[in-house]
Design an enzyme around this catalytic site. Structure first.
Site, PDB file in Angstrom:
ATOM      1  N   ASN A 114       1.104  -1.151  -0.060  1.00 30.92           N
ATOM      2  CA  ASN A 114       0.182  -0.059   0.094  1.00 30.92           C
ATOM      3  C   ASN A 114       0.828   1.263   0.078  1.00 30.92           C
ATOM      4  O   ASN A 114       1.347   1.554   0.943  1.00 30.92           O
ATOM      5  CB  ASN A 114      -0.931  -0.180   1.410  1.00 30.92           C
ATOM      6  CG  ASN A 114      -1.612   1.417   1.554  1.00 30.92           C
ATOM      7  OD1 ASN A 114      -2.075   2.034   0.494  1.00 30.92           O
ATOM      8  ND2 ASN A 114      -2.152   1.363   2.596  1.00 30.92           N
ATOM      9  N   LYS A 120       0.180   4.266  -0.440  1.00 32.48           N
ATOM     10  CA  LYS A 120      -0.808   5.468   0.393  1.00 32.48           C
ATOM     11  C   LYS A 120      -0.357   6.652  -0.912  1.00 32.48           C
ATOM     12  O   LYS A 120      -0.366   6.498  -1.891  1.00 32.48           O
ATOM     13  CB  LYS A 120      -0.140   5.665   1.595  1.00 32.48           C
ATOM     14  CG  LYS A 120      -0.121   4.577   2.684  1.00 32.48           C
ATOM     15  CD  LYS A 120       0.063   4.742   3.943  1.00 32.48           C
ATOM     16  CE  LYS A 120       0.115   3.326   4.672  1.00 32.48           C
ATOM     17  NZ  LYS A 120       0.126   3.759   6.118  1.00 32.48           N
ATOM     18  N   HIS A 137      -9.523   0.750   5.311  1.00 28.18           N
ATOM     19  CA  HIS A 137      -8.139   1.001   5.789  1.00 28.18           C
ATOM     20  C   HIS A 137      -8.368   2.030   7.028  1.00 28.18           C
ATOM     21  O   HIS A 137      -9.347   3.044   7.055  1.00 28.18           O
ATOM     22  CB  HIS A 137      -7.291   1.554   4.827  1.00 28.18           C
ATOM     23  CG  HIS A 137      -5.885   1.676   5.104  1.00 28.18           C
ATOM     24  ND1 HIS A 137      -5.291   2.660   6.166  1.00 28.18           N
ATOM     25  CD2 HIS A 137      -4.845   0.829   4.991  1.00 28.18           C
ATOM     26  CE1 HIS A 137      -3.997   2.268   6.381  1.00 28.18           C
ATOM     27  NE2 HIS A 137      -3.700   1.300   5.778  1.00 28.18           N
ATOM     28  N   GLU A 155      -6.922   4.400   8.035  1.00 27.74           N
ATOM     29  CA  GLU A 155      -6.793   6.033   7.781  1.00 27.74           C
ATOM     30  C   GLU A 155      -7.982   6.571   6.965  1.00 27.74           C
ATOM     31  O   GLU A 155      -8.126   7.609   7.149  1.00 27.74           O
ATOM     32  CB  GLU A 155      -5.638   6.205   6.719  1.00 27.74           C
ATOM     33  CG  GLU A 155      -4.101   5.779   7.612  1.00 27.74           C
ATOM     34  CD  GLU A 155      -3.017   5.441   6.856  1.00 27.74           C
ATOM     35  OE1 GLU A 155      -2.747   5.412   5.508  1.00 27.74           O
ATOM     36  OE2 GLU A 155      -2.145   5.001   7.273  1.00 27.74           O
ATOM     37  N   GLU A 183      -5.293  -5.370  10.798  1.00 29.49           N
ATOM     38  CA  GLU A 183      -4.277  -4.202  10.930  1.00 29.49           C
ATOM     39  C   GLU A 183      -4.588  -3.367  12.235  1.00 29.49           C
ATOM     40  O   GLU A 183      -5.379  -2.534  12.265  1.00 29.49           O
ATOM     41  CB  GLU A 183      -4.429  -3.357   9.843  1.00 29.49           C
ATOM     42  CG  GLU A 183      -4.117  -3.858   8.344  1.00 29.49           C
ATOM     43  CD  GLU A 183      -3.613  -2.825   7.408  1.00 29.49           C
ATOM     44  OE1 GLU A 183      -2.439  -2.835   6.921  1.00 29.49           O
ATOM     45  OE2 GLU A 183      -4.232  -2.041   7.289  1.00 29.49           O
ATOM     46  N   GLY A 223       2.029   2.451  10.761  1.00 26.55           N
ATOM     47  CA  GLY A 223       3.129   3.520  10.721  1.00 26.55           C
ATOM     48  C   GLY A 223       3.659   3.779  11.990  1.00 26.55           C
ATOM     49  O   GLY A 223       4.296   4.952  12.166  1.00 26.55           O
ATOM     50  N   SER A 274       3.342  -1.923  10.417  1.00 24.41           N
ATOM     51  CA  SER A 274       4.622  -1.980  10.838  1.00 24.41           C
ATOM     52  C   SER A 274       5.797  -3.139  10.328  1.00 24.41           C
ATOM     53  O   SER A 274       6.530  -3.471  10.954  1.00 24.41           O
ATOM     54  CB  SER A 274       5.026  -1.337  12.198  1.00 24.41           C
ATOM     55  OG  SER A 274       4.752   0.095  12.316  1.00 24.41           O
TER      56      SER A 274
HETATM   57  C1  PEP Z   1      -0.591   0.121   5.958  1.00 22.74           C
HETATM   58  O1  PEP Z   1      -0.895   1.174   5.661  1.00 22.74           O
HETATM   59  O2  PEP Z   1      -1.753  -0.712   5.798  1.00 22.74           O
HETATM   60  C2  PEP Z   1       0.332  -0.283   6.757  1.00 22.74           C
HETATM   61  C3  PEP Z   1       0.263  -1.518   7.567  1.00 22.74           C
HETATM   62  O3  PEP Z   1       1.119   0.628   6.986  1.00 22.74           O
HETATM   63  P1  PEP Z   1       2.735   0.202   7.795  1.00 22.74           P
HETATM   64  O4  PEP Z   1       3.398  -0.835   7.133  1.00 22.74           O
HETATM   65  O5  PEP Z   1       3.589   1.802   7.213  1.00 22.74           O
HETATM   66  O6  PEP Z   1       2.689   0.228   9.134  1.00 22.74           O
END
Ligand code: PEP
Length: 256
Positions: A9, A11, A98, A100, A165, A171, A206
């Site tokens: 992803n 983003k 997601h 976000e 997630e 992040g 992460s």
């Molecule tokens: C994500 O955006 O789905 C995600 C898991 O981000 P990160 O790997 O940066 O934590």
């Protein structure tokens, strides 16, 4: 039976040139894994780059996905993108739910279900993201939150992929332990009933080349949804190899 999947992803990152270079590098690195039908690899670039990335990936087993879609078929929705437009761009999958978008943009469980439904109608596979906040985990509400999030989607989940997630891990550099992920994946799979064996459940939050092997080693973890680390071709490619070599006893090999 289900697929091992690694999703990147991107983003709202990268210039067009950077995006095309990253796509080409992942395509080249993925060829070995995907040719062996070991891992399904999916890239989720920003909307404006979908068409160009699609051209880079043409003829390769790396699949294209979009980061969101609108729930309506078409119409007066300025700035929005429909499922059929994504299909036209070569997308096969789309992220929905997601964190976000849930937490940053206020998308509700009902809206996320409507988006997943529209995606399925158009022939896209939704990757449905679910997860609890840090406060919810601390108050032992993880399972209640996950149940609330999947409830409106339950009748569709057999045709989706799920991504666990935890919001507190996205992040932040604070990854769930393999045991924490394993427990939640088992809980989610149990909710899927007879479809549980066929729905891939990915971990996201992460993930990187250092912590991925221990998470991928858990039988219920069918792969990863990767944010930050997917922007580095070398790291993401290494994770493809780690997933391919992971020993999760439930995993098997297929390419759609
Ligand atoms: C994500 O955006 O789905 C995600 C898991 O981000 P990160 O790997 O940066 O934590």
């Amino acid at each position: 039976m289900r697929t091992k999947m690694l999703c990147g992803n991107w983003k709202m990152n990268l210039s067009k040139t950077e995006a095309l270079t990253l796509a080409a590098n992942v395509r080249d690195a993925a060829a070995a894994y995907a040719e062996a039908e070991a891992v399904q690899c999916v890239l989720f670039p920003p909307f404006p780059y979908l068409d160009a990335v699609s051209s880079v990936l043409e003829g390769s087993p790396v699949m294209l996905g979009a980061q969101t879609l609108h729930e309506a078929e078409s119409g007066a929705y300025t700035g929005e993108v429909s499922a059929s437009m994504l299909v036209d761009m070569g997308c096969e999958l789309v992220l929905v739910g997601h964190s976000e978008r849930r937490h940053g943009l206020g998308e509700s469980d009902a809206l996320i279900a409507a988006k997943a439904s529209r995606a399925l109608e158009a022939g896209l596979t939704p990757v449905v993201c679910v997860g609890e906040t840090g406060a919810e985990r601390e108050s032992d509400a993880t399972e209640v939150v996950l149940l609330r999030q999947i409830e409106p989607l339950k009748h569709m989940l057999a045709r989706c992929a799920l991504a666990y997630e935890p919001v507190w891990a996205i992040g932040t550099g604070q990854v769930a332990t393999p045991e924490e992920a394993e427990a939640v994946h088992a809980f989610l799979r149990a909710q899927l009933g007879e479809n549980g064996a066929s729905v891939p459940i990915l971990y996201g939050g992460s993930l990187n080349g250092d912590n991925a092997p221990s998470l991928f080693s858990k039988p219920g973890v069918d792969g990863g949804l990767v944010g930050g680390a997917s922007l580095k071709a070398e790291v993401f490619s290494r994770m493809l190899g780690q997933l391919r070599n992971s020993s999760g006893e439930d995993s098997f090999h297929v390419h759609a």
